[in-house]
Design a protein around this motif. Structure first.
Motif, short mmCIF file in Angstrom:
data_model
loop_
_atom_site.label_atom_id
_atom_site.label_comp_id
_atom_site.label_asym_id
_atom_site.label_seq_id
_atom_site.Cartn_x
_atom_site.Cartn_y
_atom_site.Cartn_z
N ARG A 232 -44.41 -32.30 26.16
CA ARG A 232 -43.53 -31.62 25.21
C ARG A 232 -42.36 -30.99 25.96
O ARG A 232 -42.50 -30.55 27.10
N CYS A 233 -41.20 -30.93 25.29
CA CYS A 233 -40.07 -30.19 25.84
C CYS A 233 -40.39 -28.70 25.66
O CYS A 233 -41.30 -28.34 24.90
N MET A 234 -39.68 -27.84 26.33
CA MET A 234 -39.99 -26.41 26.23
C MET A 234 -39.84 -25.85 24.82
O MET A 234 -40.71 -25.10 24.37
N PRO A 235 -38.77 -26.19 24.08
CA PRO A 235 -38.70 -25.65 22.71
C PRO A 235 -39.89 -26.08 21.83
O PRO A 235 -40.43 -25.27 21.08
N CYS A 236 -40.32 -27.34 21.95
CA CYS A 236 -41.47 -27.80 21.15
C CYS A 236 -42.76 -27.16 21.64
O CYS A 236 -43.62 -26.79 20.86
N LEU B 205 -50.15 -31.43 15.07
CA LEU B 205 -48.80 -31.80 15.50
C LEU B 205 -48.35 -33.14 14.92
O LEU B 205 -47.18 -33.52 15.05
N GLY B 206 -49.28 -33.88 14.33
CA GLY B 206 -48.96 -35.20 13.79
C GLY B 206 -48.75 -36.24 14.87
O GLY B 206 -47.99 -37.18 14.70
N VAL B 207 -49.45 -36.07 16.00
CA VAL B 207 -49.30 -36.97 17.14
C VAL B 207 -50.46 -37.96 17.15
O VAL B 207 -51.62 -37.57 17.10
N ASP B 208 -50.13 -39.25 17.22
CA ASP B 208 -51.13 -40.31 17.31
C ASP B 208 -51.55 -40.45 18.77
O ASP B 208 -50.72 -40.78 19.61
N PRO B 209 -52.81 -40.18 19.11
CA PRO B 209 -53.24 -40.24 20.50
C PRO B 209 -53.04 -41.60 21.15
O PRO B 209 -52.85 -41.69 22.35
N SER B 210 -53.04 -42.66 20.36
CA SER B 210 -52.85 -43.99 20.95
C SER B 210 -51.42 -44.17 21.47
O SER B 210 -51.17 -45.07 22.26
N GLN B 211 -50.50 -43.30 21.05
CA GLN B 211 -49.12 -43.39 21.50
C GLN B 211 -48.86 -42.59 22.78
O GLN B 211 -47.78 -42.68 23.36
N LEU B 212 -49.86 -41.83 23.23
CA LEU B 212 -49.71 -41.01 24.44
C LEU B 212 -50.14 -41.80 25.67
O LEU B 212 -51.02 -42.66 25.59
N ASP B 213 -49.51 -41.49 26.81
CA ASP B 213 -49.87 -42.14 28.07
C ASP B 213 -51.28 -41.74 28.48
O ASP B 213 -51.65 -40.56 28.36
#
Length: 72
Positions: free
Chosen positions: A63-67, A10-18
């Motif tokens: 995530r929002c529902m569409p994502c 998904l290209g998500v950086d885990p350090s940016q997640l709560d």
């Protein structure tokens, strides 16, 4: 697919997640009030899961529902 693989795809950086508490269930119903932004597009999140991330511990992936539908 592992949680780390999912975040990478998904290209998500885990350090940016709560951070999520270690005892949190896979799904975080208490976070579904729309006050948290989608990690992908920034719209209000309506689907959330706790993910285990190497080096960062347990995190919330909102995530929002569409994502959510597009990436499930």
């Amino acid at each position: 697919m592992t949680d780390a693989d999912l975040l990478r795809s998904l290209g998500v950086d885990p350090s940016q997640l709560d951070p999520a508490p270690p005892w949190a269930p896979r799904a975080g119903a208490e976070r579904l009030d729309g006050s948290h932004p989608c990690a992908l597009c920034g719209k209000p999140a309506r689907a959330t899961v706790g993910v285990d991330t190497p080096g960062h511990g347990r995190r919330w992936l909102d995530r929002c529902m569409p994502c959510f539908i597009a990436t499930t």
